[in-house]
Motif scaffolding. Structure first.
Motif, PDB file in Angstrom:
ATOM      1  N   VAL A   1      -3.250 -11.877  -4.386  1.00  0.00           N
ATOM      2  CA  VAL A   1      -3.252 -10.421  -4.303  1.00  0.00           C
ATOM      3  C   VAL A   1      -4.684  -9.943  -4.527  1.00  0.00           C
ATOM      4  N   PHE A   2      -5.171  -9.114  -3.617  1.00  0.00           N
ATOM      5  CA  PHE A   2      -6.468  -8.465  -3.785  1.00  0.00           C
ATOM      6  C   PHE A   2      -6.228  -6.986  -4.038  1.00  0.00           C
ATOM      7  N   PHE A   3      -6.715  -6.510  -5.154  1.00  0.00           N
ATOM      8  CA  PHE A   3      -6.522  -5.111  -5.550  1.00  0.00           C
ATOM      9  C   PHE A   3      -7.882  -4.420  -5.553  1.00  0.00           C
ATOM     10  N   PHE A   4      -8.127  -3.605  -4.528  1.00  0.00           N
ATOM     11  CA  PHE A   4      -9.370  -2.847  -4.429  1.00  0.00           C
ATOM     12  C   PHE A   4      -9.099  -1.408  -4.855  1.00  0.00           C
ATOM     13  N   ILE A   5      -9.998  -0.865  -5.653  1.00  0.00           N
ATOM     14  CA  ILE A   5      -9.904   0.538  -6.035  1.00  0.00           C
ATOM     15  C   ILE A   5     -11.321   1.069  -6.237  1.00  0.00           C
ATOM     16  N   GLY A   6     -11.584   2.271  -5.709  1.00  0.00           N
ATOM     17  CA  GLY A   6     -12.930   2.814  -5.822  1.00  0.00           C
ATOM     18  C   GLY A   6     -13.942   1.994  -5.058  1.00  0.00           C
ATOM     19  N   ALA A   7     -13.530   1.419  -3.938  1.00  0.00           N
ATOM     20  CA  ALA A   7     -14.411   0.571  -3.140  1.00  0.00           C
ATOM     21  C   ALA A   7     -13.984   0.623  -1.680  1.00  0.00           C
ATOM     22  N   ASN A   8     -14.951   0.517  -0.806  1.00  0.00           N
ATOM     23  CA  ASN A   8     -14.710   0.429   0.631  1.00  0.00           C
ATOM     24  C   ASN A   8     -15.444  -0.809   1.136  1.00  0.00           C
ATOM     25  N   PRO A   9     -14.941  -1.997   0.821  1.00  0.00           N
ATOM     26  CA  PRO A   9     -15.688  -3.230   1.090  1.00  0.00           C
ATOM     27  C   PRO A   9     -15.939  -3.494   2.560  1.00  0.00           C
TER      28      PRO A   9
ATOM     29  N   ARG B   1      -9.020 -15.288   3.826  1.00  0.00           N
ATOM     30  CA  ARG B   1      -8.023 -15.809   2.884  1.00  0.00           C
ATOM     31  C   ARG B   1      -6.621 -15.408   3.342  1.00  0.00           C
ATOM     32  N   ARG B   2      -6.452 -14.159   3.774  1.00  0.00           N
ATOM     33  CA  ARG B   2      -5.125 -13.720   4.242  1.00  0.00           C
ATOM     34  C   ARG B   2      -4.720 -14.461   5.507  1.00  0.00           C
ATOM     35  N   LYS B   3      -5.682 -14.722   6.377  1.00  0.00           N
ATOM     36  CA  LYS B   3      -5.371 -15.465   7.594  1.00  0.00           C
ATOM     37  C   LYS B   3      -4.877 -16.876   7.266  1.00  0.00           C
ATOM     38  N   ASN B   4      -5.556 -17.526   6.317  1.00  0.00           N
ATOM     39  CA  ASN B   4      -5.222 -18.905   5.959  1.00  0.00           C
ATOM     40  C   ASN B   4      -3.997 -18.999   5.052  1.00  0.00           C
ATOM     41  N   ALA B   5      -3.720 -17.925   4.304  1.00  0.00           N
ATOM     42  CA  ALA B   5      -2.558 -17.888   3.411  1.00  0.00           C
ATOM     43  C   ALA B   5      -1.815 -16.587   3.697  1.00  0.00           C
ATOM     44  N   PRO B   6      -0.950 -16.578   4.692  1.00  0.00           N
ATOM     45  CA  PRO B   6      -0.346 -15.327   5.188  1.00  0.00           C
ATOM     46  C   PRO B   6       0.439 -14.532   4.156  1.00  0.00           C
ATOM     47  N   ASN B   7       0.841 -15.139   3.052  1.00  0.00           N
ATOM     48  CA  ASN B   7       1.543 -14.380   2.012  1.00  0.00           C
ATOM     49  C   ASN B   7       0.599 -13.569   1.142  1.00  0.00           C
TER      50      ASN B   7
ATOM     51  N   LYS C   1      -1.641 -10.629  -0.080  1.00  0.00           N
ATOM     52  CA  LYS C   1      -1.533  -9.183   0.110  1.00  0.00           C
ATOM     53  C   LYS C   1      -2.821  -8.489  -0.305  1.00  0.00           C
ATOM     54  N   ILE C   2      -3.238  -7.518   0.496  1.00  0.00           N
ATOM     55  CA  ILE C   2      -4.429  -6.720   0.216  1.00  0.00           C
ATOM     56  C   ILE C   2      -3.987  -5.292  -0.069  1.00  0.00           C
ATOM     57  N   ILE C   3      -4.339  -4.812  -1.242  1.00  0.00           N
ATOM     58  CA  ILE C   3      -4.044  -3.433  -1.663  1.00  0.00           C
ATOM     59  C   ILE C   3      -5.364  -2.685  -1.765  1.00  0.00           C
ATOM     60  N   VAL C   4      -5.450  -1.526  -1.138  1.00  0.00           N
ATOM     61  CA  VAL C   4      -6.656  -0.707  -1.233  1.00  0.00           C
ATOM     62  C   VAL C   4      -6.264   0.686  -1.696  1.00  0.00           C
ATOM     63  N   CYS C   5      -6.842   1.112  -2.814  1.00  0.00           N
ATOM     64  CA  CYS C   5      -6.577   2.431  -3.388  1.00  0.00           C
ATOM     65  C   CYS C   5      -7.825   3.292  -3.236  1.00  0.00           C
ATOM     66  N   ASP C   6      -7.669   4.469  -2.656  1.00  0.00           N
ATOM     67  CA  ASP C   6      -8.834   5.313  -2.389  1.00  0.00           C
ATOM     68  C   ASP C   6      -8.345   6.730  -2.103  1.00  0.00           C
TER      69      ASP C   6
ATOM     70  N   ASP D   1      -2.705  -4.335   3.556  1.00  0.00           N
ATOM     71  CA  ASP D   1      -1.245  -4.424   3.642  1.00  0.00           C
ATOM     72  C   ASP D   1      -0.600  -3.199   3.014  1.00  0.00           C
ATOM     73  N   ILE D   2      -1.221  -2.702   1.963  1.00  0.00           N
ATOM     74  CA  ILE D   2      -0.724  -1.499   1.281  1.00  0.00           C
ATOM     75  C   ILE D   2      -1.918  -0.603   0.987  1.00  0.00           C
ATOM     76  N   LYS D   3      -1.834   0.642   1.405  1.00  0.00           N
ATOM     77  CA  LYS D   3      -2.867   1.608   1.052  1.00  0.00           C
ATOM     78  C   LYS D   3      -2.281   2.649   0.104  1.00  0.00           C
ATOM     79  N   VAL D   4      -3.063   3.000  -0.887  1.00  0.00           N
ATOM     80  CA  VAL D   4      -2.649   3.976  -1.889  1.00  0.00           C
ATOM     81  C   VAL D   4      -3.674   5.101  -1.874  1.00  0.00           C
ATOM     82  N   ILE D   5      -3.325   6.217  -1.271  1.00  0.00           N
ATOM     83  CA  ILE D   5      -4.237   7.353  -1.164  1.00  0.00           C
ATOM     84  C   ILE D   5      -3.906   8.308  -2.310  1.00  0.00           C
ATOM     85  N   PHE D   6      -4.691   8.221  -3.370  1.00  0.00           N
ATOM     86  CA  PHE D   6      -4.418   9.036  -4.560  1.00  0.00           C
ATOM     87  C   PHE D   6      -5.366  10.226  -4.637  1.00  0.00           C
ATOM     88  N   LYS D   7      -5.003  11.213  -5.447  1.00  0.00           N
ATOM     89  CA  LYS D   7      -5.840  12.396  -5.580  1.00  0.00           C
ATOM     90  C   LYS D   7      -7.137  12.050  -6.313  1.00  0.00           C
ATOM     91  N   PRO D   8      -8.225  12.704  -5.942  1.00  0.00           N
ATOM     92  CA  PRO D   8      -9.495  12.428  -6.622  1.00  0.00           C
ATOM     93  C   PRO D   8      -9.360  12.582  -8.141  1.00  0.00           C
TER      94      PRO D   8
END
Length: 768
Positions: free
Chosen positions: A212-220, A234-240, A242-247, A258-265
């Motif tokens: 699981v990759f959990f990104f927050i406050g970043a636009n890598p 990594r996701r290509k080689n291990a299809p299970n 998950k990439i989470i991006v919160c912004d 895989d999951i985007k979390v658009i939260f209030k500033p």
């Protein structure tokens, strides 16, 4: 010579999901992914060089290994270093064009001195004599604290060590700051308060182990493209995986998640607390780990596990979902993925969390998620702060080039630390002041107030990059300001009294330290243009002219670095010797055995960290335990109001970097739709609903106003990024004095880290 994968990653479109799985030929890659003819020309040049030199990329904090191709004494080609495990031969589009900036028309090749109000060409002897005389006069007349130094995470470690030693140990002022104060100080404060020592626990090795990759406050995808490429791989080689991006804004990163979390500033504190609530409620916490390795704390008061559970009750998803702007079910889904005991979780963040008036708090919370779940100190699970500059860690945090620090993360306020460094520097301990100097914004305020009368700025551009910038530009005009810079004019050199032409990147030898604690040697590949000198040399020359020459009689970069290495021995920040760095592709500290031991892939855990004999021990804390902090939701310094109803935030694009001092010299990097096709103008992004309500259409000219200033620019709707309603976004790159986003940005700071809150400013927008 170049693989298809390298070619794809080298393009602007490398940020898009699926780039790594493409099987295009080089020609198809050029056609479909938009590689410029200039980029393709580099492929041809790479086949006809005289020799290659090993160095490190000059841009973000990833620390990619780079090979420079030299022909007839010029850098003519650049390729990724396939032997460097950081980037495994890949480069982003900026790295691919590194050599181009060396030959820009705006290269400064002779010192400039201000005479009769104008900067005119001079020579090194006159410029250095002037600096030495003026700095000495200010020191003797007004005291050492009337001087200051503002350095950079782009300087080499030897350069930063030298100016830190000169100002703190010999001139006698702790008014030494670096621009990582603007981007990484809250991560530092978060690591130190949580674990007792600075910098990440894990390394890039974890990218190959995380589920699981959990990104927050970043636009890598834009700001750290090689990390993003490795995550996608990594996701290509291990299809299970998950990439989470919160912004608060939809980006190329959220598009591929895989999951985007658009939260209030500003609602990330509540979001992370709500995730912790879900983890605890669903038994995802590791109670045995908690009992053995964790203390709880609120403010300065110790707390218990029960107190922590009670604190989290206020953050149940159903209670805070509306406030956060995220459905309760989505908060639960993300928290359960993060806390899944059968998955390894890697968190990554950068300026979106750090550039906040509560930046330390939110860093404490993301560290806390890993602590309560026990997801750290093992392969694939780690809280990892991404850095914005190539040597922000090595050249500022590690060498102690901030107003409260000494080398190897010692503190000026600590008597024993002062004695240890004074002994290495060969001076009485009382030569180092025990009181910290002025942190960044107070230092520049002191130029406005005329308390600091002499300032040396090296390898950074505060005349554009400081928040509320017009206020502090006035102070830069008042003081005697020396600027060491490669290009002219910049928004800072135009304010200087002396400008020193600086050698750049592969024109000099040096050492960098990247985000994964990797110390790397940069070989000199070519000579700088005639009349251009290294900053290392300039510091030594000024030291001599101020009467300190005997203590700055260094003959090589190696000699300076090895003196710094003495500072690190036995501290937990032990770096490898110079000879080893030259032979290898960097070494990740701490390394013991006279620096020849095994590098540390995971800190605080055996068998990875040489300071831990067995199990896990957070040896930065007296009792070996880390701290989970109870940090409540808190307001930003500025909130939307009737007068300023929008939140303004900012960031950068893949093809450009920071204030464009370097990337702005490369024509190929400007050929992006948002910039080149619109008459070379930057823009503000806004949501379609807001635009429609205000009668604004795509491409319209608009005026933005905050409590700090106003500017005019143009609007882009549904562009590369898409802010939510109520949010405006501008790039950090615009060099136009009338359009720089920092004219509008709040200069409020975190009370502990002293990092400015660039990411949230109250603003209004109106059609011109």
């Amino acid at each position: 010579m170049f693989t298809r994968r390298q070619i794809l990653i080298a393009t602007a479109a490398s940020a898009a999901a699926g780039a790594l799985s493409s099987k295009l030929s080089a020609q198809d890659a050029q056609k479909q992914q938009g590689m410029s003819p200039e980029s393709m020309a580099h492929l041809d040049a790479a086949n006809s060089v005289d020799h290659w030199k090993k160095t490190v990329c000059r841009y973000c904090g990833i620390g990619c290994g780079v090979m420079v191709g030299v022909k007839d004494g010029m850098a003519v080609a650049v390729k990724g270093d396939p032997q460097n495990s950081v980037n495994e031969g890949m480069l982003c589009v900026k790295g691919y064009h590194l050599a181009d900036m060396l030959y820009a028309e705006s290269r400064l090749k002779t010192p400039l001195i201000r005479k009769n109000g104008q900067l005119v060409e001079s020579n090194w002897e006159e410029a250095l004599d002037l600096i030495g005389n003026r700095f000495s006069e200010i020191r003797d007349t007004h005291g050492p604290d009337a001087l200051g130094f503002y350095g950079s995470g782009q300087c080499s470690m030897d350069e930063s060590y030298l100016y830190n030693k000169l100002f703190k140990g010999f001139i006698g002022t702790n008014n030494v700051e670096g621009n990582p104060r603007t981007c990484m100080a809250s991560a530092v404060a978060g690591y130190v308060s949580t674990f007792g020592k600075d910098e990440p626990l894990g390394t890039y090795d974890d990218l190959n182990k995380a589920d699981v990759f959990f990104f927050i406050g970043a636009n890598p995808a834009e700001a750290h493209p090689i990390i993003w490429a490795r995550v996608l791989e990594r996701r290509k080689n291990a299809p299970n995986t998950k990439i989470i991006v919160c912004d608060p804004r939809e980006t190329r990163s959220t598009d591929a998640a895989d999951i985007k979390v658009i939260f209030k500033p500003n609602m990330d504190l509540a979001l992370l607390n709500s995730m912790a609530y879900v983890m605890v409620k669903n038994g995802m916490h590791d109670r045995a780990f908690i009992d053995q390795h964790i203390n709880f704390q609120e403010g300065s008061e110790g707390k218990s596990w029960e107190d922590y559970m009670s604190f989290l009750e206020d953050y149940a998803p159903e209670k805070v979902a509306d406030e956060i702007g995220v459905p309760a079910a989505l908060i639960e889904q993300v928290a359960k993925l993060f806390g899944d005991k059968n998955r390894e979780t890697m968190s990554m963040w950068t300026m979106g969390l750090n550039q906040r008036s509560r930046g330390q708090w939110v860093n404490n919370l993301i560290n806390g998620l890993h602590l309560i779940t026990g997801k750290l100190c093992r392969p694939g699970s780690t809280p990892f702060s991404l850095t914005g500059q190539p040597s922000a860690c090595g050249s500022v945090r590690e060498v102690g080039a901030l107003c409260h620090l000494l080398p190897a993360h010692r503190f000026v306020a600590n008597e024993q630390h002062r004695k240890e460094i004074a002994d290495i520097w060969g001076i009485p301990a009382d030569r180092i002041q025990p009181k910290p100097g002025k942190p960044l914004m107070k230092m520049f305020q002191a130029t406005v107030d005329e308390e600091i009368k002499g300032l040396w700025v090296m390898c950074t551009n505060p005349g554009q990059s400081l928040p509320n910038v017009n206020k502090y530009r006035k102070g830069m005009e008042k003081c005697f300001m020396v600027v060491s810079e490669t290009f002219h004019p910049t928004r800072t050199t135009e304010l200087a009294d002396v400008v020193l032409p600086a050698a750049l990147w592969c024109e000099k030898e040096g050492i960098y330290g990247n985000a994964e604690r990797r110390t790397q040697h940069m070989a000199k590949a070519i000579d700088p243009p005639g009349g251009v000198k290294s900053d290392h040399w300039a510091i030594l020359e000024v030291a001599k002219r101020m009467g300190y020459g005997d203590s700055f009689d260094y003959k090589s970069v190696e000699q300076v670095y090895e003196e710094y290495r003495r500072c690190t021995v036995g501290t937990g920040y032990d770096v490898a010797p110079f000879s080893r760095l030259k032979a290898e592709r960097g070494v990740r500290w701490p390394v013991v055995g006279d620096g020849m031991g095994k590098e540390a892939s995971i800190r605080y855990a055996a068998p990875y960290d040489p300071y831990v004999e067995q199990g896990i021990r957070f040896y930065g804390k007296p009792d070996g335990k880390a701290i989970v902090f109870l940090r409540p939701q808190a307001d930003a310094a500025e909130k939307p109001s009737d007068e300023f109803p929008f939140v303004l935030t900012n960031g950068r694009l893949l093809e450009q970097w920071h204030t464009m001092t370097m990337t702005g010299t490369v024509p190929a990097l400007k050929k992006i739709p948002e910039y080149y096709q619109s008459g070379q103008r930057w823009f503000v992004e806004m949501h379609e609903q807001d635009a429609q309500r205000l009668g604004i259409t795509n491409g319209d000219n608009v005026r933005l106003t905050s409590a700090h200033g106003k500017l005019e620019t143009r609007v882009v709707l549904n562009g590369r990024g898409r802010p939510q309603p109520g949010l405006l976004y501008m790039n950090f790159h615009d060099q136009n004095p009338a359009e720089m986003v920092n004219i509008l940005v709040s200069d409020a700071t975190d009370p502990v880290s002293h990092q400015p809150e660039y990411k949230i400013s109250a603003c209004k927008i109106e059609k011109v």
